[in-house]
Design an enzyme around this catalytic site. Structure first.
Site, PDB file in Angstrom:
ATOM      1  N   GLU A 100      13.349  56.481   2.683  1.00 10.76           N
ATOM      2  CA  GLU A 100      14.038  55.350   2.104  1.00 10.76           C
ATOM      3  C   GLU A 100      13.224  54.520   1.297  1.00 10.76           C
ATOM      4  OE1 GLU A 100      16.580  52.961   4.576  1.00 10.76           O
ATOM      5  OE2 GLU A 100      17.636  52.352   2.952  1.00 10.76           O
ATOM      6  N   ASP A 138      14.855  57.992   7.300  1.00  8.82           N
ATOM      7  CA  ASP A 138      15.448  56.740   7.139  1.00  8.82           C
ATOM      8  C   ASP A 138      14.829  56.142   8.337  1.00  8.82           C
ATOM      9  OD1 ASP A 138      16.780  54.247   6.982  1.00  8.82           O
ATOM     10  OD2 ASP A 138      18.469  55.103   6.783  1.00  8.82           O
ATOM     11  N   ILE A 182      14.855  52.750   9.274  1.00 12.77           N
ATOM     12  CA  ILE A 182      15.853  51.797  10.471  1.00 12.77           C
ATOM     13  C   ILE A 182      16.978  52.394   9.404  1.00 12.77           C
ATOM     14  CG2 ILE A 182      16.593  49.713  11.085  1.00 12.77           C
ATOM     15  CD1 ILE A 182      14.056  48.829  11.086  1.00 12.77           C
ATOM     16  N   ASP A 183      18.245  52.893   9.834  1.00 14.10           N
ATOM     17  CA  ASP A 183      19.339  52.920   9.493  1.00 14.10           C
ATOM     18  C   ASP A 183      20.443  51.828  10.042  1.00 14.10           C
ATOM     19  OD1 ASP A 183      21.359  53.826   7.698  1.00 14.10           O
ATOM     20  OD2 ASP A 183      22.480  54.510   9.358  1.00 14.10           O
ATOM     21  N   THR A 208      19.867  48.498   8.501  1.00 20.24           N
ATOM     22  CA  THR A 208      19.138  47.449   8.412  1.00 20.24           C
ATOM     23  C   THR A 208      19.851  45.885   8.217  1.00 20.24           C
ATOM     24  OG1 THR A 208      17.569  48.779   7.119  1.00 20.24           O
ATOM     25  CG2 THR A 208      17.284  46.513   6.773  1.00 20.24           C
ATOM     26  N   ASP A 230      20.405  59.050   4.706  1.00 25.58           N
ATOM     27  CA  ASP A 230      21.369  58.765   5.826  1.00 25.58           C
ATOM     28  C   ASP A 230      22.149  59.968   6.226  1.00 25.58           C
ATOM     29  OD1 ASP A 230      21.154  55.867   5.257  1.00 25.58           O
ATOM     30  OD2 ASP A 230      22.177  56.316   3.269  1.00 25.58           O
TER      31      ASP A 230
HETATM   32  C1  IPD Z   1      22.785  52.001   4.972  1.00 23.52           C
HETATM   33  C2  IPD Z   1      23.832  51.958   5.942  1.00 23.52           C
HETATM   34  C3  IPD Z   1      25.077  51.161   5.572  1.00 23.52           C
HETATM   35  C4  IPD Z   1      25.622  51.888   4.361  1.00 23.52           C
HETATM   36  C5  IPD Z   1      24.702  52.323   3.551  1.00 23.52           C
HETATM   37  C6  IPD Z   1      23.391  52.854   4.054  1.00 23.52           C
HETATM   38  P1  IPD Z   1      20.221  51.270   5.307  1.00 23.52           P
HETATM   39  O1  IPD Z   1      21.440  52.373   5.122  1.00 23.52           O
HETATM   40  O2  IPD Z   1      23.943  52.990   6.672  1.00 23.52           O
HETATM   41  O3  IPD Z   1      25.742  51.163   6.738  1.00 23.52           O
HETATM   42  O4  IPD Z   1      26.788  51.382   3.894  1.00 23.52           O
HETATM   43  O5  IPD Z   1      25.129  53.236   2.328  1.00 23.52           O
HETATM   44  O6  IPD Z   1      22.517  53.124   2.854  1.00 23.52           O
HETATM   45  O7  IPD Z   1      19.924  50.698   4.109  1.00 23.52           O
HETATM   46  O8  IPD Z   1      20.636  50.337   6.532  1.00 23.52           O
HETATM   47  O9  IPD Z   1      19.078  52.257   5.833  1.00 23.52           O
END
Ligand code: IPD
Length: 266
Positions: free
Chosen positions: A59, A79, A81-82, A84, A209
């Site tokens: 990411e 990813d 930290i999913d 964030t 994701d």
């Molecule tokens: C995001 C989260 C968020 C979702 C976004 C993702 P990130 O990932 O999962 O809930 O709405 O589409 O990209 O930016 O926290 O790694």
């Protein structure tokens, strides 16, 4: 890799409660912190030592300008930290997600729910597990009996928001029991794999994701497809997942497209 998982999880859990330096990326709601960068660098450097010829899609490297192209080469899709935005607000629903593909085929995925210490794993042909417990999706086929998960995605312009709410409204009009947003696509997809929800859809999520979660859901017996009802395209920033094909198709038919472009064209 066991101690590294513990070390990375400790870094994230400690940072969760501390002050963070927060920056924005594609929108004011698309956040990144120094911990996202630190964790991504740690994961990539460890994997690169072991697998020097492998490729990486991650990411924060992509946000920094690296190309996001899936080739036939063995590729780790990361990813760090999913969730964030959750992480920034100390909302304890955050995960590390690592998927692995060869010949553009997803082979395995690992998602670690840092604060609850839940390790979700899936390997093609070998099942999906959470802390060694086998995962099974829900067998629900009736939308009027479904609990549906989604995520908002990063765009906040009026047209996007209108479509986002209209999609929710359509599912509620179809009498879905509920639509939930937890702030982490990967963990929402793990809940689907665990049978705790019947369907998931989203526009605006990325290949990092989706990669690991796709293997986990498929190995738990579920379906992961494009929002058009056709086969999943990992780079298309859109997905419908469900425990059954019937449910996935009902969701795909009910929702309208929100255009986020493609990961491999950015
Ligand atoms: C995001 C989260 C968020 C979702 C976004 C993702 P990130 O990932 O999962 O809930 O709405 O589409 O990209 O930016 O926290 O790694």
């Amino acid at each position: 890799m066991m101690w590294r998982r513990a070390a990375i999880s400790e870094i994230i859990k400690k940072a969760l409660t501390e002050e963070k330096r927060v920056s924005t990326k594609t929108s004011a709601a698309d956040l990144v912190t120094e911990t996202d960068h630190l964790v991504e660098d740690l994961i990539i450097s460890e994997l690169r030592k072991k697998f020097p010829s492998h490729r990486f899609i991650a990411e924060e490297s992509t946000a920094a300008g690296e190309k996001c192209v899936l080739t036939d080469s063995p590729t780790w899709i990361i990813d760090p930290i999913d969730g964030t935005c959750n992480f920034v607000h100390r909302f304890p629903t955050v995960a590390v997600s690592i998927g692995f593909a060869v010949n553009r085929e997803l082979e395995f995925g690992v998602i670690y729910h840092c604060t609850e210490e839940r390790l979700y794993t899936g390997r093609r042909g070998q099942g999906a597990f959470c802390n060694q417990q086998r995962l099974r999706v829900s067998r629900e086929t009736d939308l009027s009996k479904a609990l549906v998960l989604t995520e908002i995605g990063p765009k906040r312009d009026p047209d996007t928001l209108k479509l986002f709410f209209s999609n929710m409204e359509r599912l509620l009009h179809a009498k879905a029991h509920g639509v939930r947003v937890i702030g982490s696509s990967t963990l929402a997809l793990c809940l689907l794999a665990s049978g705790a929800a019947d369907a998931y859809y989203q526009f605006g999520l990325h290949c990092w994701d989706l990669a690991a979660a796709t293997v986990i859901i498929r190995e738990a017996g579920g379906i992961v497809i494009d929002t058009s009802g056709g086969p999943l395209d990992l780079m298309s920033c859109r997905v419908v997942a469900a425990g059954t094909r019937e449910m996935a198709m009902l969701i795909a038919q009910a929702i309208q497209t929100i255009n986020y472009g493609r990961d491999d064209e950015k």
